[in-house]
Structures are given as structure tokens and as C-alpha cells.
Design a protein around this motif. Structure first.
Motif, PDB file in Angstrom:
ATOM      1  N   ASP A  79       9.341  13.518   2.970  1.00 13.55           N
ATOM      2  CA  ASP A  79       9.308  13.968   4.365  1.00 13.55           C
ATOM      3  C   ASP A  79       8.741  15.386   4.430  1.00 13.55           C
ATOM      4  N   GLU A  80       8.153  15.739   5.568  1.00 10.28           N
ATOM      5  CA  GLU A  80       7.649  17.108   5.814  1.00 10.28           C
ATOM      6  C   GLU A  80       6.744  17.576   4.662  1.00 10.28           C
ATOM      7  N   TRP A  81       5.798  16.740   4.251  1.00  9.45           N
ATOM      8  CA  TRP A  81       4.919  17.078   3.127  1.00  9.45           C
ATOM      9  C   TRP A  81       4.115  18.350   3.409  1.00  9.45           C
ATOM     10  N   HIS A  82       3.816  18.601   4.682  1.00 13.98           N
ATOM     11  CA  HIS A  82       3.050  19.817   5.015  1.00 13.98           C
ATOM     12  C   HIS A  82       3.819  21.077   4.636  1.00 13.98           C
ATOM     13  N   GLU A  83       5.157  20.984   4.572  1.00 10.59           N
ATOM     14  CA  GLU A  83       5.962  22.148   4.182  1.00 10.59           C
ATOM     15  C   GLU A  83       5.944  22.347   2.674  1.00 10.59           C
ATOM     16  N   GLU A 139      -3.721  24.973  10.771  1.00 10.54           N
ATOM     17  CA  GLU A 139      -4.159  25.529   9.490  1.00 10.54           C
ATOM     18  C   GLU A 139      -4.272  24.483   8.375  1.00 10.54           C
ATOM     19  N   ASP A 140      -5.107  24.826   7.384  1.00  6.71           N
ATOM     20  CA  ASP A 140      -5.093  24.109   6.111  1.00  6.71           C
ATOM     21  C   ASP A 140      -3.916  24.639   5.298  1.00  6.71           C
ATOM     22  N   ARG A 141      -3.402  23.813   4.381  1.00  9.73           N
ATOM     23  CA  ARG A 141      -2.431  24.310   3.402  1.00  9.73           C
ATOM     24  C   ARG A 141      -3.120  24.238   2.053  1.00  9.73           C
ATOM     25  N   ILE A 142      -3.232  25.378   1.386  1.00  8.78           N
ATOM     26  CA  ILE A 142      -4.008  25.439   0.133  1.00  8.78           C
ATOM     27  C   ILE A 142      -3.110  25.073  -1.047  1.00  8.78           C
ATOM     28  N   PRO A 143      -3.451  23.974  -1.774  1.00  8.26           N
ATOM     29  CA  PRO A 143      -2.570  23.555  -2.877  1.00  8.26           C
ATOM     30  C   PRO A 143      -2.661  24.492  -4.088  1.00  8.26           C
ATOM     31  N   TYR A 144      -1.582  24.564  -4.830  1.00 15.25           N
ATOM     32  CA  TYR A 144      -1.562  25.347  -6.083  1.00 15.25           C
ATOM     33  C   TYR A 144      -2.289  24.577  -7.181  1.00 15.25           C
ATOM     34  N   LEU A 145      -2.967  25.315  -8.052  1.00 10.72           N
ATOM     35  CA  LEU A 145      -3.637  24.698  -9.205  1.00 10.72           C
ATOM     36  C   LEU A 145      -3.128  25.355 -10.484  1.00 10.72           C
ATOM     37  N   ASN A 179      -6.132  20.135   6.620  1.00  9.56           N
ATOM     38  CA  ASN A 179      -6.727  19.362   5.515  1.00  9.56           C
ATOM     39  C   ASN A 179      -5.898  18.124   5.171  1.00  9.56           C
ATOM     40  N   LEU A 180      -5.826  17.201   6.141  1.00  9.39           N
ATOM     41  CA  LEU A 180      -4.992  16.000   5.954  1.00  9.39           C
ATOM     42  C   LEU A 180      -5.473  15.109   4.805  1.00  9.39           C
ATOM     43  N   GLN A 181      -6.812  14.954   4.706  1.00  7.18           N
ATOM     44  CA  GLN A 181      -7.339  14.089   3.633  1.00  7.18           C
ATOM     45  C   GLN A 181      -6.958  14.651   2.267  1.00  7.18           C
ATOM     46  N   GLN A 182      -7.109  15.982   2.135  1.00  9.25           N
ATOM     47  CA  GLN A 182      -6.754  16.616   0.851  1.00  9.25           C
ATOM     48  C   GLN A 182      -5.241  16.515   0.613  1.00  9.25           C
ATOM     49  N   ALA A 183      -4.465  16.599   1.693  1.00  7.27           N
ATOM     50  CA  ALA A 183      -3.002  16.490   1.572  1.00  7.27           C
ATOM     51  C   ALA A 183      -2.619  15.151   0.932  1.00  7.27           C
ATOM     52  N   ARG A 184      -3.332  14.083   1.326  1.00  7.65           N
ATOM     53  CA  ARG A 184      -3.043  12.752   0.754  1.00  7.65           C
ATOM     54  C   ARG A 184      -3.438  12.719  -0.726  1.00  7.65           C
ATOM     55  N   GLU A 185      -4.577  13.361  -1.034  1.00  5.48           N
ATOM     56  CA  GLU A 185      -5.069  13.402  -2.419  1.00  5.48           C
ATOM     57  C   GLU A 185      -4.083  14.133  -3.337  1.00  5.48           C
ATOM     58  N   VAL A 186      -3.576  15.268  -2.856  1.00  2.00           N
ATOM     59  CA  VAL A 186      -2.614  16.062  -3.647  1.00  2.00           C
ATOM     60  C   VAL A 186      -1.334  15.248  -3.833  1.00  2.00           C
ATOM     61  N   PHE A 187      -0.923  14.590  -2.768  1.00  2.00           N
ATOM     62  CA  PHE A 187       0.339  13.865  -2.763  1.00  2.00           C
ATOM     63  C   PHE A 187       0.332  12.699  -3.758  1.00  2.00           C
ATOM     64  N   LEU A 188      -0.767  11.939  -3.776  1.00  2.00           N
ATOM     65  CA  LEU A 188      -0.792  10.716  -4.590  1.00  2.00           C
ATOM     66  C   LEU A 188      -1.477  10.893  -5.941  1.00  2.00           C
ATOM     67  N   GLY A 189      -2.205  12.017  -6.140  1.00  2.00           N
ATOM     68  CA  GLY A 189      -2.946  12.209  -7.382  1.00  2.00           C
ATOM     69  C   GLY A 189      -4.363  11.721  -7.190  1.00  2.00           C
ATOM     70  N   PRO A 190      -5.377  12.603  -7.357  1.00  2.00           N
ATOM     71  CA  PRO A 190      -6.748  12.305  -6.908  1.00  2.00           C
ATOM     72  C   PRO A 190      -7.397  11.078  -7.539  1.00  2.00           C
ATOM     73  N   GLU A 202       0.821  -1.221   0.000  1.00  2.00           N
ATOM     74  CA  GLU A 202       0.000   0.000   0.000  1.00  2.00           C
ATOM     75  C   GLU A 202       0.858   1.277   0.000  1.00  2.00           C
ATOM     76  N   ASN A 203       0.239   2.356  -0.466  1.00  2.00           N
ATOM     77  CA  ASN A 203       0.846   3.696  -0.398  1.00  2.00           C
ATOM     78  C   ASN A 203       0.171   4.436   0.754  1.00  2.00           C
ATOM     79  N   GLY A 204       0.689   5.606   1.105  1.00  3.45           N
ATOM     80  CA  GLY A 204      -0.029   6.319   2.165  1.00  3.45           C
ATOM     81  C   GLY A 204       0.627   7.596   2.642  1.00  3.45           C
ATOM     82  N   LEU A 205      -0.056   8.194   3.609  1.00  4.28           N
ATOM     83  CA  LEU A 205       0.437   9.411   4.253  1.00  4.28           C
ATOM     84  C   LEU A 205       0.435   9.158   5.754  1.00  4.28           C
ATOM     85  N   LEU A 206       1.578   9.438   6.382  1.00 10.33           N
ATOM     86  CA  LEU A 206       1.693   9.290   7.837  1.00 10.33           C
ATOM     87  C   LEU A 206       1.596  10.666   8.470  1.00 10.33           C
ATOM     88  N   ASN A 207       0.697  10.807   9.418  1.00  9.40           N
ATOM     89  CA  ASN A 207       0.568  12.063  10.169  1.00  9.40           C
ATOM     90  C   ASN A 207       1.205  11.839  11.545  1.00  9.40           C
TER      91      ASN A 207
END
Length: 822
Positions: A159-163, A393-399, A198-209, A36-41
């Protein structure tokens, strides 16, 4: 070996170290070994490196039963970190486990600091684990036959995906992952993030929705109770009229006992200039600290930074004055205490810094909050609640960051070339470019080959050629070399290196600060007083100076603003402060603020949650109108311009504008008819974009934003090492292109992007709209005061600082205070 046996191996290694694996670590080992793939908080200091490095090694052991006798060479895993400072820590942890398992694994680091000799050796034979940065990974993608390098890659850990999330470096990572997924079919992708909203969205951005990787992924939380204790350093005597001028230095004597009573203390400042000032003042006032206190920020040379980091680890330093350069992940177990000087502007940043102390599972983190002016005590009180609730805070992804896409396509064309049909689905699978249209894609391909409509006559913009088989390729060696030099998305002011005339490198400084100095001027840098001798070919040549007075460099990074979360917390605390004036309070901070709040109440009001306060008064400078949305300086900058523009439509008045995180001021030489402002509903969110556009000279702001976009997209070249192009030349080249697109090609995607980013990221248009809607629901209270109030004083004095030198500001403020105290 089956999964259970493999995990037993890891557990027995843990028990040899006298450790016990956390449930989240075992969860990840299981998930990873299942494919599996994933995001660790997980918070810093919780054992996240071992959570992900161990299963990578275990999988290799499973697939290679004779691993102790035979070592299968080649790159197996990449560990991406946003900060070079973290790479040594990760290398040590990874090697420790791999060696003790007998795997013969090699670990290498490849960042901007890696010497050319080591890079060349890596090219010939890659290590098993490569620790790198987003920029260095892009450089690897720009090398010939990169497919061979990555074909046996099993894992990528970010590492440090929130950054990285919510930055263009994050977009770079999204694009690189989309390529690596195709090259290596068996790739597992894992991210590590501290807590964000926005952890759920962070995983979506990271892996591709919509990617397979996302469908086969998990979000794992390390639910570790981390005790964070926030203590405010409260001045014995409260000033009635707070101002920011002393940068908290009046509390230096309160800080020294804290330093003396701790093994090691980190003093976090928000800006590099504040870091320099605090270090100087500590050493001057307490000379016994010489040799025991050091300084750390991003502009100091690498050797010094590494020496400081090592000295913290082996406890040979008592304290370090630092900036966000030590925010992330560097594992300093001996650090006992953190002191935050001034409001950190965001909850996540504050908690991240708190976590630098007690940096071990189960240990308590202690952070002292030292206000630079009295009203920041309200922030301290708000942060204590935030630490309990972990409200971050949420981190707002670039589009649709087309500049990053242009750079990325050129990177692929520089190496082996690409076929648009193959690359388009990969790009569309990322979060950033999920909504890209066929037309936009065609425009981008046209742009990288022909240089867009209005630039078709100029060969320098035709970087990529289309070969007979339809492959897009860069064949010009000059274009390839210039592109490799410019890979990256961090566009700062031109940096000049600071060196002694006699030789010896000290660090880097921004051009815009040095351009204000003349030879003979003295400035403080890296804790030393230096005299400017000359500026020669991007080098600032200096000699030591014994002069006492000096200028302190200011870096552009000093303009931090409140996050939306922090603004919300501050407003809630403000409303509580309003109630505390009459009812009393439990909070030590609000008790200490009592004299200020009472004085504010006497001169005006302390607004509660149903009120929006406007204050007007006259001084010898003119007529002041002060508004208090408590929304952070970026929103106030936009709001002030918007209101000034709307008032000028009612009657022709010109204003000078000042703002801080609490409110903003309109100053004029004629009185504003405030009743007319209220009657005409000037705080309406209607026609917001239109009015913002006109009021802010949005074209000018977009023009400045376009410089960064032009650099990232490679439209302007920043120069060769030691021969960088001057900032003003970069600015004029990009402004010329901006004007060409505005006049002849206003559908140019990069030109349009400069406006979109100005509104979405700089002016935070969404937050501005919400603020206006909130004000519309509140009762507007206009107080016509006789003189400046405690709340207005910091805003007025901030404006004076822009105009006057620091000595004159201090004198002027002392005179003002004498009059106000009467």
C-alpha cells in the motif's frame, strides 16, 4: 467456480452494501484472477482496499470449493503498509468481506506496536492475512524456518507505494519481494500508489525491471474525477514586508469560523513544533474548544494517537491539529474540511491532504490554504492550478544502497543462512541493484564476513561465518540479537521518552532538543507545559508547569524543501505576478499581493521568466547580496555555498549565508564587486562537482550522511531498548570509521556511498545543474537598492531567528519595519 461466477459473488456483495463496483475495481479482479501482477494508481478514499482484498478471497474460494466447512490454515496474503496507523482500517475492511463470505479467514497485524504475546501466537499459527510494515517483514525473514511461513503465500500487496519509492524503506521492500518470489512460485504482487509523476518507473522499481513478474504485469488507473476546491485564507490587511515569524497565527480568528461551520476539520502543519504552537494558541484564545480540539503527531504516545483517530471517526472531535502523521490512507469519512497552514512544499503532499476531506468516491474535497507569510499566497495560487492539472512530482528511486544490502544479507544469515550463488540473481533482479557488478558483490561478501580490509583485525565486524558447505550464516547469538534490534532504515536522532516523575508516559522527543535544556526549563509538549526535572537513562522526567512562557521542541523533520515540481509552478506564478502589477489579474491571491508587488516594483523589480534578479543593499549588519532562483532551500543551500566559494577565489571575502525557498543571501562586512561576479560568469555549470566539493565541505556533509549508513549497515550499534547509545557517541563511533576508510581504504563502497548520497539526494546535484543552466539563459538584472525590499525581508528575518530568541526577534523586526515603512 469460474472467473465470471466469482466476480458475480463480489458484485452481489457490493450491491448488498448499496455500492456499485468501479470499473478499475473490476479490472483488478479480472487481472488478479488471470494471474497478473500490477500497480494500481488510485486516490485515497476510492475503494482500493476492496479492489485488491476481494480477488485474494475469491481465488481462495475457487481453489477450495468446500471452504465453508474446511478452513485451510496458513499465511495466504501479506499487506505491507508504510504507516502503522493504517493497519486498523485495513483489518476492518478485510474482515468484513471475508466474514460475510463465510471463509473463516483470520486477519492479524504485526507492527512495532504489536505486543510480544500476539507475536508469539502468530509464530505458532499465522493468520490468513498479515498486515505489516517493511521493518516487521524483514524481522520475519530473520526468523528460523521462515521458508515454511511463506511457502503457501499467494499474494503480497504494498500500500502507498509512492511513499516508499525514493526511500531506503522502498529498497527493503524490493529485496524482501525478491526473496518471496523465489520461496513461493505462485506469488502475485500488487502495489497501490497515489498519483506520482513517474508511474511507469514506479511499477518497474516495484516489480524488478527484468523480472517475470514485471513482464506479466499491468498498470491500472482509477480514472475517478475527484473535485478538489482550494480556498485561500487571505488576511484583510496585507503587510508590506512579509516575514515568517507568526507561523500564520495572526489569521487564527479567520480559522475559527471555518472550524465551527464544519463537522470535523483537520489542520495540517508542516512541523511538529508548529503543531504544538497552533494547538496551544487555539485553546488559549478560544477556551470553549477545550475537549473539542485535539492534536496528533508522530511523537505523541500510541494510546493518545489511536484515541484521536477513533474520536475523528465517531465525530466526537471538532478539529485536530496534526502533521503528516495523518497524511495517509486513514479513512475518516466525517472529515469535511482541511486547512493547510503554510506552504506544503510539494503538490503531491497537498493533494494527498486535500483528499482527506470528502473521503468517499464522488465527494468534493475542500482545502483551505492559510499563508504563514504573504508571499506564500503565490504558492496558494500555484497550487490551485496544480490541483486542476494534477501536476505532481516524480519520486527518484535509490540505486546501489549497499548499506541496506549489508543489513539484508545479515538478516538472511541470522535466520537460515544463504548461499551467495542462489541469492545473487535475486538481488540483481531488483531495480536498486540491477547494475551491481561481480566485483562489488565480492566486496560486499568480503565485508560481511571479514569486515573490509581496514577492519580485518577486529572480530566485532566479522559477523557472518562461512560454513563448510559454503553457506553464509550467523552463529553468534549476541550478533543475531543485536541485528534484530537494529533492523530498519529510518535513522533519526536518538529519541528519548518523556515521562512524568510520578510515572505516566507522554511521548518521545529528540535528544538534540532536550540537550539544550537545563533542569527547571519549561517546554511545551503534547499540548502541555512541562518542566524538565532530570534526564535519567534515556528518559526525560518532567512535571506539569503553570508558567506561561515555554520553549517549543523542534524536530529535525522541520527542514522540508520545495520539490522540483513545486519550484517550477512557483516560478510560473511569480512571472504571472510580475505581469499582474501592470495588467491586473483574475487571481484573488495576486490581487491581495498587489501592495507588496507594487512596493517591490518601486524598490527593485518583480522578475519575469526571462530575468534573474540580484539585489544588493547595505544595513548596519553589513553588505547584503540577495539572489532569487526560486528553487527550494536545498538547492539554495548548495548554490549559496558554491557562489560564496567562487567569489572568494576572485577576492578574499568571508560570508554568512542565509536561504529560504525563494532565494539566498550572502552577507559580508565588505562590499562585493557584483560587476566582477557577472563578468566572470560565476553561475556557470562548468566544474560544478569540483567546486561543490570544495565549497560545501562535502567531506563534512558526507561524514554526517555516513552516520546513517553505518547504523543501517550495522557498523555501529544503537543500543538495547531503554539503554540506547547517546547520539554523540554514535556520531563519534561513525566518524572514527569514516576517518579510517578515508585514510586507509577510500575504495570502501559504504564510504563512497556517503558522498554519492550527499550529492544525489541532499544537494540534488541534478536540480542544481538545471538551475544554473536556466540562469545562464536569463538576463541577469542587478539592482543596487537603498534598503531591504519586500522579497528580501523574509530571508533576512529568517537569519535573525537563527541567532536571537523569539521575543528578541519580534522586537528587532518591529524596529526594522518602522524604518522601512518611513
Amino acid at each position: 467456480m469460474n472467473k465470471t461466477q466469482l466476480i458475480k459473488l463480489a458484485e452481489s456483495w457490493f450491491s448488498k452494501q448499496n455500492w456499485k463496483a468501479f470499473p478499475f475495481q473490476k479490472q483488478i479482479w479480472n487481472a488478479y484472477l488471470k494471474g497478473e501482477n500490477g500497480l494500481l494508481n488510485a486516490p485515497t478514499g476510492s475503494g482500493k482496499t476492496y479492489a485488491l482484498w476481494i480477488p485474494i478471497v475469491l481465488e481462495y474460494i475457487k481453489n477450495n470449493p468446500d471452504y465453508k466447512e474446511k478452513h485451510k490454515k496458513g499465511l495466504k496474503a501479506i499487506w505491507i503498509t508504510p504507516l502503522r496507523a493504517l493497519s486498523v482500517e485495513i483489518e476492518q475492511s478485510a474482515l468484513r468481506f471475508a466474514e460475510e463470505m463465510g471463509t473463516n479467514f483470520t486477519v492479524g497485524i504485526r507492527t512495532g506496536d504489536t505486543p510480544q504475546k500476539i507475536r508469539a501466537a502468530q509464530k505458532r499459527s499465522m493468520p490468513d492475512l498479515l498486515i505489516t510494515t517493511p521493518e516487521s517483514l524483514q524481522l520475519l525473514l530473520s526468523s528460523k524456518n521462515y521458508g515454511k511461513t511463506f511457502k503457501n503465500l499467494n499474494a503480497v500487496v504494498v500500500d502507498e507505494w509512492h511513499e516508499l519509492l525514493g526511500t531506503k524503506r522502498g529498497v527493503q521492500v524490493e529485496l524482501a519481494l525478491s526473496r518471496l518470489k523465489t520461496i513461493s512460485g505462485k506469488l502475485k504482487i500488487w502495489g497501490i500508489s497515489a498519483t506520482i509523476g513517474n508511474l511507469q518507473q514506479a511499477r518497474e522499481v516495484f516489480l524488478g525491471p527484468e523480472s517475470e513478474a514485471f513482464k506479466n504485469s499491468v498498470l491500472i488507473k482509477a480514472n475517478l474525477d475527484k473535485k478538489i476546491t482550494v480556498r485561500s485564507v487571505i488576511p484583510e490587511e496585507m503587510e508590506k514586508f512579509p516575514w515568517r515569524g507568526h507561523l500564520g497565527l495572526h489569521l487564527i480568528d479567520e480559522v475559527v469560523p471555518i472550524i465551527k461551520n464544519s463537522r470535523t476539520t483537520l489542520l495540517f502543519t508542516n512541523t511538529r513544533s508548529q503543531c504544538e504552537i497552533w494547538f496551544q494558541k487555539l485553546i488559549n484564545k478560544y477556551p470553549e474548544f477545550a475537549g473539542d480540539v485535539a492534536m496528533h503527531h508522530g511523537s505523541i504516545n500510541r494510546e493518545t494517537r489511536l484515541w484521536v483517530e477513533q474520536a475523528i471517526r465517531n465525530e466526537s472531535l471538532k478539529a485536530v491539529v496534526c502533521t503528516s502523521s495523518l497524511d495517509l490512507g486513514v479513512d475518516f469519512a466525517p472529515v469535511e474540511t482541511i486547512i493547510q497552514i503554510g506552504g506544503p512544499k510539494g503538490v503531491a503532499r497537498f493533494l494527498q491532504r486535500a483528499g482527506r476531506s470528502g473521503h468517499q468516491p464522488g465527494k468534493e474535497s475542500v482545502i483551505y490554504f492559510l499563508p504563514t507569510h504573504a508571499i506564500e499566497l503565490i504558492e496558494a495560487s500555484a497550487l490551485q492550478k496544480a490541483a486542476k492539472k494534477t501536476a505532481v512530482e516524480d519520486r527518484i528511486p535509490y540505486l546501489l544502497s549497499f548499506d541496506v544490502l549489508v543489513q539484508y544479507l545479515t538478516t538472511l544469515a541470522v535466520s537460515d543462512g544463504f548461499f551467495p550463488k542462489e541469492i545473487y540473481p535475486e538481488i540483481k533482479s531488483t531495480f536498486c541493484f540491477n547494475s551491481i557488478t561481480e566485483d562489488e558483490w565480492r566486496w560486499i561478501l568480503n565485508f560481511v564476513t571479514k569486515g573490509s580490509q581496514s577492519l580485518q583485525a577486529y572480530d566485532e565486524y566479522k559477523k557472518i561465518e562461512i560454513e563448510e558447505d559454503g553457506k553464509f550464516k550467523v552463529n553468534d547469538r549476541g550478533v543475531a540479537m543485536r541485528h534484530r534490534l537494529q533492523i530498519g532504515t529510518i535513522v533519526s536522532d536518538a529519541m528519548l521518552s518523556v515521562k512524568y516523575v510520578t510515572g505516566g508516559y507522554i511521548g518521545t522527543i529528540e535528544e538534540y532538543f532536550i540537550s539544550k535544556l537545563n533542569p527547571g526549563d519549561v517546554f511545551t509538549f503534547a499540548g502541555r507545559n512541562l518542566e524538565l526535572v532530570r534526564i535519567k537513562s534515556m528518559q526525560v522526567q518532567v512535571k506539569r508547569s503553570s508558567k506561561k512562557t515555554s520553549k517549543v521542541p523542534s524536530w529535525m523533520g522541520g527542514r522540508m524543501t520545495f520539490s522540483a515540481q513545486m519550484s517550477e509552478l512557483l516560478r510560473q506564478e511569480m512571472y504571472e505576478a510580475a505581469a499582474s502589477v501592470s495588467k491586473g489579474t483574475d487571481s484573488a491571491e495576486l490581487k491581495a499581493l498587489k501592495p507588496i508587488l507594487k512596493r517591490q516594483q518601486k524598490e527593485s523589480i518583480v522578475p519575469d521568466n526571462s530575468q534573474f534578479l540580484i539585489e544588493t543593499f547595505k544595513t548596519r549588519e553589513g553588505y547584503h547580496a540577495i539572489f532569487y532562483p526560486f528553487e527550494g532551500r536545498f538547492v539554495h543551500e548548495a548554490l549559496a555555498s558554491l557562489l560564496a566559494y567562487r567569489i572568494s577565489l576572485l577576492s578574499p571575502i568571508s560570508f554568512s549565508i542565509a536561504y529560504n525557498d525563494y532565494g539566498f543571501e550572502l552577507l559580508s562586512d565588505q562590499e562585493i564587486n557584483m560587476q566582477q561576479v557577472l563578468d566572470n560568469n560565476l553561475f556557470s555549470a562548468e566544474y560544478l562537482m569540483d567546486d561543490l566539493y570544495k565549497s560545501l565541505n562535502a567531506t563534512e556533509m558526507a561524514r554526517r550522511k555516513f552516520r546513517d549508513i553505518a547504523v543501517i549497515a550495522g557498523l555501529v550499534f544503537t543500543g538495547y531498548p531503554n539503554k540506547m547509545i547517546k547520539n554523540k557517541h554514535l556520531q563519534s563511533s561513525s566518524q572514527l570509521l569514516f576517518s579510517v576508510f578515508r585514510d586507509y581504504e577510500d575504495d570502501n563502497l559504504l564510504y563512497q556511498q556517503s558522498f554519492r548520497e550527499t550529492f544525489e539526494h541532499q544537494l540534488e546535484e541534478g536540480r542544481l545543474r538545471i538551475a544554473l543552466e536556466r540562469i545562464a539563459s536569463q538576463e541577469i538584472i542587478w539592482k543596487n537598492c537603498e534598503k531591504p525590499t519586500p522579497f528580501s525581508f523574509p530571508i533576512i528575518t529568517d537569519r535573525l531567528r537563527e541567532k536571537l530568541s523569539s521575543e528578541k526577534v519580534e522586537d528587532r523586526i518591529k524596529k526594522m519595519l518602522k524604518q522601512l515603512e518611513k
